[in-house]
Structures are given as structure tokens and as C-alpha cells.
Design a protein around this motif. Structure first.
Motif, PDB file in Angstrom:
ATOM      1  N   ARG A   1      50.974  38.802  47.252  1.00  0.00           N
ATOM      2  CA  ARG A   1      49.515  38.931  47.178  1.00  0.00           C
ATOM      3  C   ARG A   1      49.145  40.277  46.565  1.00  0.00           C
ATOM      4  N   ARG A   2      49.761  41.342  47.060  1.00  0.00           N
ATOM      5  CA  ARG A   2      49.461  42.679  46.526  1.00  0.00           C
ATOM      6  C   ARG A   2      49.871  42.794  45.054  1.00  0.00           C
TER       7      ARG A   2
ATOM      8  N   ALA B   1      49.866  40.410  42.796  1.00  0.00           N
ATOM      9  CA  ALA B   1      48.873  39.737  41.954  1.00  0.00           C
ATOM     10  C   ALA B   1      47.633  40.625  41.804  1.00  0.00           C
TER      11      ALA B   1
ATOM     12  N   MET C   1      48.415  43.582  39.477  1.00  0.00           N
ATOM     13  CA  MET C   1      48.514  43.154  38.077  1.00  0.00           C
ATOM     14  C   MET C   1      47.132  42.911  37.485  1.00  0.00           C
ATOM     15  N   ALA C   2      46.273  42.263  38.277  1.00  0.00           N
ATOM     16  CA  ALA C   2      44.923  41.967  37.783  1.00  0.00           C
ATOM     17  C   ALA C   2      44.138  43.255  37.568  1.00  0.00           C
TER      18      ALA C   2
ATOM     19  N   VAL D   1      45.389  46.368  36.882  1.00  0.00           N
ATOM     20  CA  VAL D   1      45.879  47.101  35.709  1.00  0.00           C
ATOM     21  C   VAL D   1      45.417  46.385  34.431  1.00  0.00           C
ATOM     22  N   GLN D   2      45.390  45.070  34.487  1.00  0.00           N
ATOM     23  CA  GLN D   2      44.893  44.309  33.344  1.00  0.00           C
ATOM     24  C   GLN D   2      43.426  44.632  33.070  1.00  0.00           C
ATOM     25  N   ASP D   3      42.645  44.702  34.131  1.00  0.00           N
ATOM     26  CA  ASP D   3      41.231  45.065  33.966  1.00  0.00           C
ATOM     27  C   ASP D   3      41.091  46.398  33.246  1.00  0.00           C
TER      28      ASP D   3
ATOM     29  N   GLY E   1      41.337  45.992  29.732  1.00  0.00           N
ATOM     30  CA  GLY E   1      40.092  45.382  29.281  1.00  0.00           C
ATOM     31  C   GLY E   1      38.969  46.407  29.187  1.00  0.00           C
ATOM     32  N   HIS E   2      38.884  47.268  30.192  1.00  0.00           N
ATOM     33  CA  HIS E   2      37.833  48.288  30.176  1.00  0.00           C
ATOM     34  C   HIS E   2      38.024  49.255  29.012  1.00  0.00           C
TER      35      HIS E   2
ATOM     36  N   ARG F   1      29.247  45.992  32.553  1.00  0.00           N
ATOM     37  CA  ARG F   1      30.363  45.063  32.693  1.00  0.00           C
ATOM     38  C   ARG F   1      31.491  45.702  33.502  1.00  0.00           C
TER      39      ARG F   1
ATOM     40  N   GLU G   1      33.143  44.821  37.356  1.00  0.00           N
ATOM     41  CA  GLU G   1      34.551  44.500  37.581  1.00  0.00           C
ATOM     42  C   GLU G   1      35.240  45.530  38.478  1.00  0.00           C
TER      43      GLU G   1
ATOM     44  N   PHE H   1      35.831  45.459  42.661  1.00  0.00           N
ATOM     45  CA  PHE H   1      37.018  44.910  43.348  1.00  0.00           C
ATOM     46  C   PHE H   1      38.132  45.949  43.418  1.00  0.00           C
ATOM     47  N   HIS H   2      38.165  46.826  42.450  1.00  0.00           N
ATOM     48  CA  HIS H   2      39.224  47.839  42.424  1.00  0.00           C
ATOM     49  C   HIS H   2      39.147  48.748  43.644  1.00  0.00           C
TER      50      HIS H   2
END
Lengths: 95, 240, 350
Positions: free
Chosen positions: C83-84, C86, C89-90, C92-94, C97-98, C173, C177, C180-181
Motif C-alpha cells: 500500500r505504501r 503504491a 510511486m503515485a 513521485v509521479q505527481d 507531472g508538476h 492544479r 494534487e 494528498f501528498h
């Protein structure tokens, strides 16, 4: 250093059926197919869209701010184009 | 939900594939050739991790299975564990694996077995993974001289791990021979479009046919697991 | 060079004032728009210094996002539960994107991403110094989410109202996002704090190390801040460094208490009179030292970034070459060739 900077693409997202595509941002991609895929990964990863357009940034022709007055001001003094311009007697319905 | 024993064997095999490949792809974070690709690779890795969690949960506790099994108890394909190498190696691995995974899930989704619901979702994800790999294969194969050379090297290096995908797996209700035919057709078609020859040589190692599925792995896998498991194992019984 | 040309295009694409009178009129129109809380858009005339300030700030912000991937990516392969893993990863991906959103915003000002990355790689542009600190334990992932992202959000929320439209829109934007971080970081620390003794100690140690650098993220004290006054006037910046820092401290104190962790500042206490917390003196010599390049990870971060970029060059070239061949074959005009962004300044975006 040689640069192989990929061209810039503007991304438009339709967030759901019934709405038009809206500008979401831009990205770099070597070609249209990759631009579309990159747009999917970048701008819809939280389920923000159901349809995408990518447009080469160079293909967009924009109005110039210099032309702001001749372009847009003439529209401002034509209130008769708006429904609120007209007075209707009270009680008249479905107008 | 608990699965039957053969279904568990199959879930473990598919789950380990997804878990291990997701881990490898996640190693790209911060190293990708271009920012857009950081986002793309992470998306694929996240899809796979999601699949892994569903599949492992069919067999038991996902974290116990991921973090407390020894190397020899993992049932993933050797292909999935191969190190990233350069971007061409990663794309070659993706091409081989995602084509297989997509064909397999399409078949499972069409059936009525225990994996049909999962496969229904995964088939869409893997269609995208497959497309990503194909797009890049076309660009690297038909890009520059250097990219073509690198892609050829990668395709050839990983070729010997592709036979294992079509070994029968207990509990997996799929026609592996038919899958293999379709896989070969698809990969051949993509490589042809990319102007690349299909690699020659054996598709399994001398003694490794079906190896990963039986718990025989390659050397780098042990180190990958050591890294993946060390923190979890350092705090027995802790929750995170 | 592509970028210089792009810059010229950007300028002439807007107005090219012929006389001093025109410039004064344009300056007046700009000032009026800013004062009236209107947004400045890419093709509008803007003072050179405003443009330069924005490019510098947006670039630094974009660089921070992509360098900021490294300390956290350091723990993806060791995340202690799926869980952690995922979540991380999401996250760092953000950040990638940022970075992309922000480079796009900078490009509307006529500076291409390649040029900005070049400046990052050669040390001519900076990124947030916070990312020059190492992530030594898993708890650091939590501390970064709670404190570093928390400080970033405190800084960034006012930027959603920044006078420059594309920057403001990117920030809207990003802020959406980012929320959640921060929450995932807090939750991560909470799990550690309520966990075993070793986990609790790990969490406290991380907070001890990240607290002061987080306070430094707001920049030097107001009386020493070089760019602040002008940026406030231009409504690029809305609050002073010290104001935001104080707000952050006041937010964090009760959050730390709920976590069951202490903030490493013996002088931290509620000041009834001010209605705010007093806190201890910040070691600005450390801040300047890290800024100068003498932090624990400055060298390492830039080296990794440069290596990823250099090792990816053949991939970018291949895709560009493929696109060029394909465009020739089909006669389409959208080709990816070297220096293809010349004149592609994103100016059309309004």
C-alpha cells in the motif's frame, strides 16, 4: 550539445460527456501519437477526462492583445443581444 | 475470498509477475530519458502493482507474500525480473511481457474462471502497456542508427526468456499453445513495422524452461528482493 | 539558439513599443491590470523585469519538483508495504507531472524547457535547498510529506492567485494534487508514531532532522529578502516570507501534538499576546551554506539529474528522428526536428 527538443503540444480535455474540450495545459512529444499518449498519462491520471485533443502549439493562431479593442469592444455596446435588455410585463410566463 | 489450490498457484504466478515487473519499472523513477516518460512508466508500474495486490490477496496476506517469502518461493517469470538495463532493454522487456499479458488477460476475461473479473479490468490496462511498448519499439527500431542497435541488442538478450511464458500453469485456464502462436504473430508484426528482425536462437535457457514458475530465478533477482524486503523484515510484526 | 529565438518571438508576438510614450502607456495598462487583480496573460505586454522574475521563479519551482523526486524515489524500492509503495510511486509521479505543468507555464514566457534544464544542469538556476538533505530512513518519506509538502503548500496556495495567468492556473492544479501528498505523509508518521518503539523513534528522528530545514523553505527573513518587495507589488507574491513561516509554525504545532511527536525547538511556545507561536532562531548560516552548494546532497542530486538527461539523449533523438522520417514520408508538417521549438513559445495560450 545537440538539442533534440521535442515540439510543444497544447492539450484539450473533455471531462465528461456533454461538455466541450477545455485547454488543460501543454507537453512535449516527438509526434502526435506520442503527444496523445503523454497527454493521457499527464492530464487524465485522476480520471479527469474521457476524450483528448492534442494540437501542435505552432498550429494555433491567436488574436493579438493589440487588437483587443477593435476585436472585442464593439461587442460590448450591443446590449440588445442579451435577453435582459427587454422589459416584459410582470406575470408573463415562458419568455 | 479464498481461491482453490490450483487457482492459488496461478494467482501467485500472475501476481508475482506483476509485483516484480512493477518493482523494476519503479526503479526508473528519477532516471527516465524524458519527464513525460517518468509519468508513463510510473503509470504502468502502478497498474501492475494494483494487479499484484489483487492477485496476491487471493492467496493470502499481500505483504506477507511480498515481503516474507524467500527467493525460491517466488513464481514470477524470469523475464519479469530482468534488470532494466538501458531504455531499449526496458522497452524490449515491456514488449515481450505486455503482449503476453494482454493476450492472456483477454482470454481470461472472456472465460468464466476465477480470474475473469480481475482480467476484465487488467485487459484494459495491459492494452495500454502493450501500446506503449509497441510505440517505443517503432521509434527506437526506426529512429537513429544507435537506437536501432540498442533495440536489437536488447531484443536478442531477452529472447531466451520468452519461451517460459507459455509453459502451462496449474489453475490457469488458457490455451498456451494458441497464446504462443498469437504472441509470435504480434511480436513479429511489430518488429517488422519497426524494421527489426525477429531474434534468432532458443527461447528458453539450457536448463531453465519453466524455471521462474518453479522458483528458479536469475542472480540479480536475489539482490532485488534483498532491497525490497529489508525494511519490512527489519521490523518483524510491525504495521506501516 | 532555439530559445533566444523563441524569446524574441515572444516579445515581438506581443507589442514592440516604438517610442517611450508607448512604453509608458503599456506600463500603465500593465500596472492597472495588476492593481485591479486582473491576470496577465502570455501575449500581453509586460515589463522585462516581471518576465525575468517569473521565469526565474517558475523555473526554480519546476526544478524543485523534479529534483524533489530523488529523495523520495530513494525509498520506493524499499517501501515496507505494498500500500505504501503504491502511494509513494503515485506521489513521485505527481512530482514529475508538476514539474511538467510548471515548465509549460515557463514556456509561455518564451523560455523553452531545454534551456531551463540546461541552466539547472549547469548550476545557473537553483532548486529548493530542502532537497539537498538526504532521506536516511523510511520515516523521512513521512516527514517530507508532512513538513516539506506542508511548507510548500503554505507557500503555494497564495500563488494560485498570482498575477500571471499560466502560473496561477498551474498552481491551482498542483495544489489540488498536493493535498494528498501532505496527508499521506502525516498518516505515514502517525502509523510509525503509534507503532513499535523503534518505529516511533524513527519518526521522531525524522521530524528532528526535517523541522528546521522546512522552516528555511520560506526563504530568508523579510529584512534580508532580495526579491520580495517587487514581487509583492507585482502580485507574484502575496505574503512575506516571515508571515508564511509563522502561519506554517502555527499550523504544525497542534498537528505534531496529535502525532505524539515533538518539534525540536525548546523556544517554541504559544504567545498569548500575539496570538501566535514564538519559535527559536533559525540557523541561517546553514541555509546559506546549503544554498552555496555545500549541503549533504547538492552534488549527488545534480549528478543524477544530469546523468538521467544525458543517458536519455539517444532516446529523445531516436523519437525525433523517427518523427522527422515519418513526417517526410506522409508529408505532414508537424515534424520533430532538432530545434523544433524555435518560435514555439506557447504564446497562443491565452
Amino acid at each position: 550539445m545537440t538539442t533534440t527538443d521535442w515540439p510543444l503540444w497544447e492539450v484539450f480535455v473533455r471531462s465528461r460527456r456533454g461538455l466541450s474540450h477545455t485547454h488543460a495545459g501543454s507537453l512535449h512529444a516527438p509526434d502526435a501519437e506520442m503527444a496523445l499518449r503523454n497527454a493521457r498519462d499527464l492530464y487524465t491520471r485522476r480520471g479527469e477526462g474521457i476524450s483528448l485533443w492534442v494540437v501542435p502549439a505552432t498550429a494555433i493562431t491567436a488574436s493579438s492583445p493589440d487588437e483587443k479593442d477593435p476585436f472585442f469592444e464593439p461587442a460590448a455596446d450591443k446590449p440588445y443581444r442579451h435577453p435582459t435588455f427587454y422589459e416584459i410585463p410582470e406575470g408573463v410566463q415562458h419568455l | 475470498m479464498t481461491a482453490t489450490v490450483p487457482a492459488t498457484t496461478a494467482a501467485l504466478a500472475l501476481g508475482d509477475d506483476a509485483l516484480v515487473l512493477s518493482h523494476r519499472l519503479a526503479e526508473w523513477a528519477g532516471h527516465a530519458p524524458v519527464l513525460e516518460e517518468e509519468v508513463a512508466l510510473a503509470n504502468i508500474a502502478l497498474d501492475l502493482l494494483g494487479q499484484a495486490r489483487v492477485l496476491l490477496s487471493l492467496c493470502g496476506d499481500e505483504d506477507e507474500l511480498a515481503y516474507l517469502r524467500e527467493e525460491r518461493a517466488f513464481r514470477n517469470l524470469q523475464l519479469a525480473e530482468q534488470p532494466n538495463g538501458d531504455f531499449a532493454h526496458t522497452i524490449a522487456r515491456q514488449l515481450y511481457f505486455s503482449t503476453y499479458q494482454h493476450l492472456l488477460y483477454a482470454e481470461l476475461a472472456a472465460g468464466e474462471g476465477p480470474f475473469a473479473p480481475l482480467a476484465g479490468k487488467a485487459v484494459k490496462e495491459t492494452a495500454y502497456h502493450r501500446d506503449h511498448a509497441e510505440q517505443w519499439t517503432l521509434r527506437l527500431g526506426d529512429g537513429t542508427e544507435e537506437s536501432r542497435e540498442r533495440m536489437l541488442t536488447a531484443l536478442t538478450a531477452l529472447w531466451r526468456y520468452t519461451g517460459e511464458m507459455f509453459q502451462p500453469v496449474a489453475g490457469l485456464d488458457a490455451d498456451m499453445a494458441l497464446l504462443e502462436t498469437r504472441w509470435l504473430e504480434s511480436v513479429t508484426a511489430v518488429l517488422t513495422r519497426a524494421g527489426l528482425p525477429l531474434p534468432e536462437g532458443p527461447r528458453t535457457g539450457a536448463w531453465s524452461a519453466g524455471a521462474g514458475r518453479q522458483g528458479l530465478h536469475t542472480e540479480s533477482f536475489g539482490r532485488m528482493l534483498a532491497e525490497m524486503q529489508h525494511l519490512h523484515r527489519s521490523h518483524p510484526g510491525a504495521t506501516w | 539558439m532555439a530559445t533566444a529565438a523563441a524569446h524574441r518571438t515572444a516579445r515581438t508576438g506581443a507589442d514592440a513599443p516604438d517610442t517611450a510614450t508607448d512604453t509608458a502607456a503599456l506600463q500603465h495598462a500593465f500596472d492597472t491590470a495588476v492593481a485591479a487583480e486582473e491576470r496577465i496573460e502570455p501575449r500581453d505586454w509586460m515589463p522585462d523585469a516581471y518576465r525575468a522574475t517569473l521565469v526565474r521563479q517558475i523555473a526554480q519551482h519546476a526544478h524543485s519538483e523534479i529534483i524533489g523526486m530523488q529523495p523520495e524515489a530513494n525509498w520506493i524500492t524499499r517501501a515496507p508495504s505494498l500500500r505504501r509503495k503504491a502511494i509513494l510511486m503515485a506521489k513521485v509521479q505527481d512530482e514529475a507531472g508538476h514539474g511538467l505543468y510548471l515548465y509549460s507555464a515557463a514556456e509561455t514566457l518564451g523560455t523553452g524547457r531545454d534551456e531551463l534544464l540546461d541552466k539547472l544542469h549547469s548550476g545557473r538556476q537553483k532548486y529548493s535547498s530542502i532537497f539537498n538533505y538526504p532521506t536516511l530512513t523510511w520515516a523521512d518519506v513521512g516527514a517530507i510529506g508532512w513538513l516539506v509538502d506542508g511548507a510548500a503548500i503554505t507557500n503555494q496556495v497564495p500563488l494560485c492567485r498570482c498575477s500571471y495567468g499560466p502560473y496561477a492556473r498551474a498552481m491551482v492544479r498542483i495544489c489540488k494534487e498536493e493535498s494528498f501528498h501532505q496527508r499521506q505523509g502525516y498518516e505515514l508518521l502517525l502509523a510509525l508514531s503509534n507503532g513499535t518503539e523503534a518505529q516511533h523513534a524513527m519518526a521522531q528522528d525524522a521530524v528532528d532532522r526535517w523541522w528546521w530545514p522546512s522552516l528555511m523553505m520560506f526563504g530568508p527573513p523579510d529584512d534580508e529578502s532580495q526579491h520580495s518587495a517587487q514581487s509583492m507589488e507585482w502580485k507574484i507574491k502575496r505574503h512575506s516570507n516571515d508571515e508564511l513561516r509563522q502561519r506554517f509554525v502555527d499550523i504544525c504545532v497542534p498537528q505534531a501534538a496529535s502525532l505524539g511527536l515533538t518539534l525540536p525547538d525548546p523556544d517554541l511556545k504559544w504567545n498569548e499576546e500575539r496570538g501566535q507561536h514564538d519559535f527559536g532562531a533559525i540557523d541561517w548560516s546553514e541555509f546559506r551554506d546549503v544554498l552555496k552548494g555545500n549541503g549533504p546532497c547538492n552534488e549527488q542530486r545534480i549528478t543524477q539529474r544530469r546523468r538521467a538527461h544525458d543517458e536519455g539523449a539517444w532516446v529523445r533523438e531516436a523519437a525525433a528522428a523517427h518523427a522527422a522520417k515519418h513526417a517526410r514520408a506522409t508529408g505532414t508538417t508537424t515534424t520533430a526536428t532538432t530545434t523544433a521549438t524555435t518560435g514555439t513559445t506557447g504564446e497562443a495560450r491565452a
